[in-house]
Write a protein that holds these residues in place. Structure first.
Motif, PDB file in Angstrom:
ATOM      1  N   LEU A   1      40.243 -22.534 -85.318  1.00  0.00           N
ATOM      2  CA  LEU A   1      40.940 -23.332 -84.305  1.00  0.00           C
ATOM      3  C   LEU A   1      42.115 -22.571 -83.709  1.00  0.00           C
ATOM      4  N   ALA A   2      42.772 -21.742 -84.527  1.00  0.00           N
ATOM      5  CA  ALA A   2      43.875 -20.919 -84.013  1.00  0.00           C
ATOM      6  C   ALA A   2      43.363 -19.912 -82.995  1.00  0.00           C
ATOM      7  N   ILE A   3      42.225 -19.282 -83.291  1.00  0.00           N
ATOM      8  CA  ILE A   3      41.630 -18.327 -82.344  1.00  0.00           C
ATOM      9  C   ILE A   3      41.218 -19.033 -81.056  1.00  0.00           C
ATOM     10  N   LEU A   4      40.591 -20.208 -81.185  1.00  0.00           N
ATOM     11  CA  LEU A   4      40.199 -20.973 -80.007  1.00  0.00           C
ATOM     12  C   LEU A   4      41.410 -21.345 -79.162  1.00  0.00           C
ATOM     13  N   GLY A   5      42.483 -21.788 -79.838  1.00  0.00           N
ATOM     14  CA  GLY A   5      43.691 -22.189 -79.118  1.00  0.00           C
ATOM     15  C   GLY A   5      44.396 -21.026 -78.443  1.00  0.00           C
ATOM     16  N   LEU A   6      44.547 -19.910 -79.161  1.00  0.00           N
ATOM     17  CA  LEU A   6      45.256 -18.746 -78.608  1.00  0.00           C
ATOM     18  C   LEU A   6      44.492 -18.123 -77.446  1.00  0.00           C
TER      19      LEU A   6
ATOM     20  N   LEU B   1      33.647  -4.319 -86.322  1.00  0.00           N
ATOM     21  CA  LEU B   1      32.804  -3.577 -87.257  1.00  0.00           C
ATOM     22  C   LEU B   1      32.959  -4.119 -88.673  1.00  0.00           C
ATOM     23  N   THR B   2      34.184  -4.487 -89.046  1.00  0.00           N
ATOM     24  CA  THR B   2      34.431  -5.050 -90.380  1.00  0.00           C
ATOM     25  C   THR B   2      33.686  -6.369 -90.559  1.00  0.00           C
ATOM     26  N   VAL B   3      33.759  -7.238 -89.539  1.00  0.00           N
ATOM     27  CA  VAL B   3      33.066  -8.529 -89.620  1.00  0.00           C
ATOM     28  C   VAL B   3      31.550  -8.323 -89.667  1.00  0.00           C
ATOM     29  N   VAL B   4      31.050  -7.360 -88.901  1.00  0.00           N
ATOM     30  CA  VAL B   4      29.605  -7.068 -88.912  1.00  0.00           C
ATOM     31  C   VAL B   4      29.151  -6.667 -90.309  1.00  0.00           C
ATOM     32  N   ILE B   5      29.907  -5.801 -90.964  1.00  0.00           N
ATOM     33  CA  ILE B   5      29.549  -5.348 -92.316  1.00  0.00           C
ATOM     34  C   ILE B   5      29.535  -6.523 -93.291  1.00  0.00           C
ATOM     35  N   VAL B   6      30.570  -7.377 -93.223  1.00  0.00           N
ATOM     36  CA  VAL B   6      30.651  -8.536 -94.113  1.00  0.00           C
ATOM     37  C   VAL B   6      29.517  -9.520 -93.823  1.00  0.00           C
ATOM     38  N   HIS B   7      29.339  -9.847 -92.549  1.00  0.00           N
ATOM     39  CA  HIS B   7      28.350 -10.848 -92.141  1.00  0.00           C
ATOM     40  C   HIS B   7      26.927 -10.430 -92.515  1.00  0.00           C
TER      41      HIS B   7
ATOM     42  N   LEU C   1      39.997 -14.473 -90.248  1.00  0.00           N
ATOM     43  CA  LEU C   1      41.102 -13.753 -90.878  1.00  0.00           C
ATOM     44  C   LEU C   1      41.128 -12.303 -90.418  1.00  0.00           C
ATOM     45  N   ILE C   2      39.978 -11.662 -90.389  1.00  0.00           N
ATOM     46  CA  ILE C   2      39.882 -10.258 -89.974  1.00  0.00           C
ATOM     47  C   ILE C   2      40.216 -10.111 -88.497  1.00  0.00           C
ATOM     48  N   PHE C   3      39.652 -10.987 -87.666  1.00  0.00           N
ATOM     49  CA  PHE C   3      39.896 -10.892 -86.228  1.00  0.00           C
ATOM     50  C   PHE C   3      41.358 -11.174 -85.875  1.00  0.00           C
ATOM     51  N   SER C   4      42.030 -11.976 -86.703  1.00  0.00           N
ATOM     52  CA  SER C   4      43.437 -12.305 -86.422  1.00  0.00           C
ATOM     53  C   SER C   4      44.386 -11.226 -86.924  1.00  0.00           C
ATOM     54  N   LEU C   5      44.189 -10.795 -88.163  1.00  0.00           N
ATOM     55  CA  LEU C   5      45.134  -9.863 -88.782  1.00  0.00           C
ATOM     56  C   LEU C   5      44.969  -8.429 -88.284  1.00  0.00           C
ATOM     57  N   ARG C   6      43.756  -8.048 -87.889  1.00  0.00           N
ATOM     58  CA  ARG C   6      43.497  -6.669 -87.475  1.00  0.00           C
ATOM     59  C   ARG C   6      43.494  -6.498 -85.957  1.00  0.00           C
ATOM     60  N   ASN C   7      43.966  -7.526 -85.233  1.00  0.00           N
ATOM     61  CA  ASN C   7      43.931  -7.480 -83.778  1.00  0.00           C
ATOM     62  C   ASN C   7      45.347  -7.602 -83.231  1.00  0.00           C
ATOM     63  N   ARG C   8      45.817  -6.558 -82.569  1.00  0.00           N
ATOM     64  CA  ARG C   8      47.189  -6.538 -82.058  1.00  0.00           C
ATOM     65  C   ARG C   8      47.391  -7.587 -80.972  1.00  0.00           C
ATOM     66  N   ASP C   9      46.414  -7.748 -80.083  1.00  0.00           N
ATOM     67  CA  ASP C   9      46.554  -8.714 -78.992  1.00  0.00           C
ATOM     68  C   ASP C   9      46.678 -10.138 -79.523  1.00  0.00           C
TER      69      ASP C   9
ATOM     70  N   ALA D   1      49.887 -12.541 -79.010  1.00  0.00           N
ATOM     71  CA  ALA D   1      49.734 -13.867 -78.408  1.00  0.00           C
ATOM     72  C   ALA D   1      50.350 -14.938 -79.299  1.00  0.00           C
ATOM     73  N   PHE D   2      50.211 -14.785 -80.620  1.00  0.00           N
ATOM     74  CA  PHE D   2      50.801 -15.739 -81.557  1.00  0.00           C
ATOM     75  C   PHE D   2      52.327 -15.667 -81.505  1.00  0.00           C
ATOM     76  N   ARG D   3      52.870 -14.431 -81.427  1.00  0.00           N
ATOM     77  CA  ARG D   3      54.329 -14.282 -81.337  1.00  0.00           C
ATOM     78  C   ARG D   3      54.856 -14.897 -80.048  1.00  0.00           C
ATOM     79  N   LYS D   4      54.153 -14.711 -78.938  1.00  0.00           N
ATOM     80  CA  LYS D   4      54.564 -15.274 -77.654  1.00  0.00           C
ATOM     81  C   LYS D   4      54.562 -16.796 -77.706  1.00  0.00           C
ATOM     82  N   LEU D   5      53.549 -17.355 -78.389  1.00  0.00           N
ATOM     83  CA  LEU D   5      53.477 -18.804 -78.521  1.00  0.00           C
ATOM     84  C   LEU D   5      54.642 -19.342 -79.349  1.00  0.00           C
ATOM     85  N   LEU D   6      54.978 -18.642 -80.444  1.00  0.00           N
ATOM     86  CA  LEU D   6      56.109 -19.061 -81.266  1.00  0.00           C
ATOM     87  C   LEU D   6      57.423 -18.937 -80.503  1.00  0.00           C
TER      88      LEU D   6
END
Length: 310
Positions: free
Chosen positions: A42-47, A244-250, A285-293, A297-302
């Motif tokens: 939901l955080a990814i969808l919202g951001l 790539l990390t998510v692909v390996i896990v999935h 978790l991977i897409f949020s923590l390993r993604n600078r953008d 976006a989260f910092r801008k929202l805060l």
């Protein structure tokens, strides 16, 4: 043809009843992971909706994946959590068919979207000048619709094959959801052929999408290694690292479930937990923590919220 043929109205999900002493612990564990999974998606969808800088094909694909994975977990985990707290673990034949159809359809959709995300990175890195023309938001939307259509085309076909005949007693599904292998074994007809066909369809879809991703990354790596500057290489790799990390896990956890040979041992119920619970938890978790953008976006929202509160 099996002898004990009867008209079944419901199945019993055996689930984790073989582990009665840890069911409360499993409920707390899975419920916590489920809440974190929902929060992450939901955080990814919202951001990606609120920040206009993320209205690009790359993040539209990510939004589509998060929505698909949210629906994917809804088909399995709430029922599993309810069954951990009750002794009556029944599910109607119709409900079982719908659960299987949506589970397979959304799982297939996730695989195709991950493949499309790899194709998007391939275009962005290997054809940067043509990328804005080749991958527009409209094209991205059309590809996402195609992913849903492809995923559910496969799932409807498999579900129709499995539920096309009648089922025999005992009506015990040795799983915590209507897994196709566990259900097809209850068929009154010769289930070996049906099980072989649906397994081959799933394995072909799984390996096909994975091979397409591998091919895209072969081209991506060949392009990245030709970039003269170390900074350019690092920037190119950083855009692919989370995907790539998510692909390996999935695909790694999916391979354990669908490529496990018959009679190889192991509890299918426990083996399916990483694919149905852990993978959806790790993906946002991977897409949020390993993604600078995403972090920016989260910092801008805060910062915006703190500005309006002062």
């Amino acid at each position: 043809m099996k002898a004990n043929q009867t008209v079944l109205k419901e199945f019993i999900l055996v689930g984790f009843s073989s582990y009665p002493h840890v069911q409360t612990f499993l409920f707390v564990l899975f419920f916590g992971l489920y809440l974190l999974t929902l929060t992450g998606n939901l955080a990814i969808l919202g951001l990606t909706w609120a920040d206009r800088s993320l209205h690009t094909p790359m993040y539209l694909f990510l939004r589509a994946l998060s929505f698909s994975e949210t629906c994917y977990t809804l088909t399995i985990i709430p029922k599993m959590l309810a069954d951990l707290l009750t002794e009556k673990r029944s599910i109607s034949v119709l409900g079982c068919g719908l659960q299987m159809c949506f589970f397979l359809g959304l799982g297939g959709t996730n695989c195709i979207i991950l493949t499309l995300m790899g194709y998007d990175r391939f275009l962005a890195i290997c054809h940067p000048l043509r990328y804005p023309l080749l991958m527009t938001n409209v094209v991205c939307g059309q590809l996402v619709v195609s992913a849903w259509a492809g995923g559910f085309l496969i799932s409807v076909t498999e579900t129709a094959l499995i539920f096309g005949g009648s089922f025999c007693t005992p009506n015990l599904i040795h799983h915590f959801f209507c897994h196709m292998r566990a259900v097809v074994r209850l068929s009154c007809l010769d289930s070996d052929l049906t099980e072989l066909v649906v397994t081959m369809v799933s394995v072909s879809a799984l390996t096909g999408t994975f091979l397409l991703i591998i091919i895209t990354y072969v081209f991506i790596l060949s392009t990245v290694f030709r970039i003269p500057s170390a900074e350019g290489k690092q920037k190119a790799f950083s855009t692919c690292a989370s995907h790539l990390t998510v692909v390996i896990v999935h695909f790694g956890f999916a391979a354990i479930v669908y490529l496990k040979p018959e009679g190889s041992g192991g509890d299918d119920t426990l083996i399916a937990v990483p694919y149905t619970v852990i993978t959806p938890f790790l993906s946002p978790l991977i897409f949020s923590l390993r993604n600078r953008d995403m972090k920016n976006a989260f910092r801008k929202l805060l910062a915006k919220r703190s500005f309006w509160n002062t």
